[in-house]
Design a protein around this motif. Structure first.
Motif, PDB file in Angstrom:
ATOM      1  N   ALA A 174       0.817  -1.219   0.000  1.00 38.51           N
ATOM      2  CA  ALA A 174       0.000   0.000   0.000  1.00 38.51           C
ATOM      3  C   ALA A 174       0.849   1.266   0.000  1.00 38.51           C
ATOM      4  N   GLU A 175       1.933   1.252   0.793  1.00 44.81           N
ATOM      5  CA  GLU A 175       2.750   2.463   0.954  1.00 44.81           C
ATOM      6  C   GLU A 175       3.803   2.606  -0.139  1.00 44.81           C
TER       7      GLU A 175
ATOM      8  N   ALA B 296      -4.545   2.968   4.557  1.00 45.34           N
ATOM      9  CA  ALA B 296      -3.932   1.641   4.543  1.00 45.34           C
ATOM     10  C   ALA B 296      -2.656   1.588   5.376  1.00 45.34           C
TER      11      ALA B 296
ATOM     12  N   ARG C 228      -0.490   1.130  -3.795  1.00 43.60           N
ATOM     13  CA  ARG C 228      -1.708   0.425  -4.184  1.00 43.60           C
ATOM     14  C   ARG C 228      -2.230  -0.391  -3.012  1.00 43.60           C
ATOM     15  N   ALA C 229      -3.553  -0.379  -2.839  1.00 43.91           N
ATOM     16  CA  ALA C 229      -4.202  -1.195  -1.824  1.00 43.91           C
ATOM     17  C   ALA C 229      -5.434  -1.836  -2.442  1.00 43.91           C
ATOM     18  N   TRP C 230      -5.246  -2.379  -3.665  1.00 47.96           N
ATOM     19  CA  TRP C 230      -6.369  -2.949  -4.397  1.00 47.96           C
ATOM     20  C   TRP C 230      -6.958  -4.188  -3.717  1.00 47.96           C
TER      21      TRP C 230
ATOM     22  N   ALA D 296      -8.694   1.478   2.711  1.00 49.39           N
ATOM     23  CA  ALA D 296      -7.768   1.751   1.614  1.00 49.39           C
ATOM     24  C   ALA D 296      -7.168   3.147   1.729  1.00 49.39           C
TER      25      ALA D 296
END
Length: 490
Positions: free
Chosen positions: A168-169, A186, A173-175, A183
């Motif tokens: 995420a970081e 995240a 992306r935090a799909w 999200a």
């Protein structure tokens, strides 16, 4: 057949059968099990976390409270305690270990989803689930009422949360999160979750915070290189808070009951006021590197006779040194209790041996301990000797023992080789995956280095690294391609 092998239920069913086989065929309860059961029973029946000494309850911090708490729950549900409840404990551990397999597969799937090939995530999940479900090295500990099953599960959960944090970081992306609220936050959410799982794992194994230290090192290095000072500080703070929360009640209890602020169990598992034989332990570290050495000396101390002839020749550099040890053991064997004077004499022997061969104490033996812990056949819970030399004689005396020992050794090597291969493939795919690989390999290396400082090199101590090994091994079966979008990200 392909459809069956790709199904989660099939893998879990196979894993269940393997674990029930160990539970029914090879149940085992070491001495520590009785101690955990005593703590759980006193906690449940007398509401005191204590051991019984001469019929008196003595509050202690001898062991972390996680596993005794788990036992107390099983005892309360089944209305059985001690040996009568062990079958239920083992069956509960089977369930926990199967969940750990799913979490480990989820970790592999998450790593695979960060790779260029969109199908790598699903493929890695399925392969890793089978690897974990059929791994005998973790499965056989479901038959042992000890901390390993829970420690492996919570380590896998912590690694999953931390890799999700990196995805995420670092990749932005935090799909994999359906909730928009999570999200958007995240970083703090996954940092807090990772810290919580590490804190909960610490309640079972006190060295679990090593994972948090490695995570901080990885986050600090990669985040600060990108000058992401704010996100770095927030992530470190949330993970520290998460780790402290499960440990706070334990520290408060120790402060109130034992008058000491203690977040962990004592390093040497000693009772308050109990003398720790530091000199004797230092002497052991100058020659012990195998598990079987622990049975002949360390685990006999203060309770059993230690025979000089059982000690291997490498424990003595000279005949004069052997005579000094013989004299000390003769004194010890008279009352089976090591005195401060005897302990000091062993400490002097340790200093002399270290001064004579410093590389042996600080390099060769730690490396030998690491090799032994990682590449032992791991049959310490099974009725096999692991005796394979001389090969022809070992085969002639017991071909089944020989085959199982060699087979388990080769299987262990296969897991490690696949793990290393998978880490190389991930690293080559994209620098987006660099922090995740650094986290997993860093944890394995740091934990192994820490374990080499212990005087009793037990192979079970590296089982907590197996979620990382298995998740990396699953990446071998994905494709390595670099489409333009990920090339730009990297």
């Amino acid at each position: 057949m392909k459809r069956i092998l790709s199904h989660t239920v099939a893998a879990l069913a196979a894993g269940l059968c393997l674990r029930l086989f160990f539970v029914c065929k090879f149940p085992f309860a070491p001495a520590d099990t009785a101690l955990y059961e005593q703590l759980a029973t006193n906690w449940l029946q007398h509401h005191v976390y204590a051991v019984t000494v001469d019929g008196v309850l003595v509050p202690t911090d001898l062991r972390m409270p996680g596993f005794p708490g788990f036992l107390a729950v099983i005892f309360a549900i089944t209305r059985r305690v001690g040996e009568d409840a062990r079958l239920y404990v083992r069956l509960a551990q089977v369930v926990v270990d199967l969940v750990a397999c799913l979490v480990t597969a989820g970790l592999a799937g998450l790593l695979g989803s960060l790779r260029p090939d969109p199908k790598s995530g699903r493929r890695a999940f399925v392969v890793t689930l089978w690897l974990a479900a059929l791994c005998p090295f973790t499965a056989n500990y479901t038959a042992v009422p000890m901390t390993e099953v829970w420690a492996v599960f919570l380590t896998a959960a912590a690694l999953l949360a931390l890799v999700a944090l990196i995805g995420a970081e670092w990749a932005g992306r935090a799909w994999f999160v359906r909730s928009q609220g999570i999200a958007r936050n995240a970083g703090p959410v996954f940092a807090l979750a990772g810290g919580l799982f590490i804190g909960m794992g610490t309640l079972f194994r006190p060295e679990t915070p090593l994972l948090l230290v490695v995570a901080w090192m990885v986050i600090g290095f990669f985040w600060l290189r990108k000058r992401r000072f704010g996100p770095c500080v927030r992530v470190l703070a949330w993970s520290a808070i998460g780790c402290a929360l499960p440990l706070a009640p334990w520290a408060v209890r120790n402060a109130v009951t034992l008058h000491e602020v203690q977040f962990l169990a004592p390093k040497n598992s000693n009772m308050p006021g109990e003398v720790v034989p530091y000199g004797f332990m230092a002497w052991e570290k100058t020659w012990i590197f195998r598990l079987k050495d622990c049975y002949v000396v360390p685990w006999k101390l203060d309770g059993d006779v230690i025979n000089l002839e059982d000690i291997p020749a490498r424990a003595f550099d000279t005949p004069e040194e052997k005579e000094r040890v013989a004299a000390l053991l003769e004194q010890y064997n008279n009352d089976l209790t090591i005195s401060p004077e005897e302990d000091a004499a062993f400490g002097q022997l340790a200093r002399e041996r270290t001064a004579r061969h410093p590389l042996r104490t600080y390099v060769r033996l730690p490396v030998a301990r690491a090799f032994t812990m990682w590449f032992t056949p791991r049959i310490e819970l099974l009725p096999f000797s692991a005796q394979v030399f001389p090969v022809r004689e070992a085969w002639r005396e017991d071909p089944i023992d020989f085959s199982v020992s060699v087979g388990f050794f080769l299987l262990n090597v296969l897991y490690v080789v696949l793990g290393l291969w998978g880490s190389v493939r991930l690293w080559r795919d994209s620098t987006v995956l660099g922090p995740a690989v650094a986290l997993l390999l860093g944890y394995i290396l740091v934990r192994t280095a820490f374990l080499t400082t212990l005087e009793t090199p037990e192979p079970r101590y590296v089982l907590e690294c197996f979620p990382a090994v298995l998740a990396l091994a699953g990446q071998v079966f994905g494709r390595s391609v670099k489409p333009p979008d990920l090339l730009r990200l990297s």
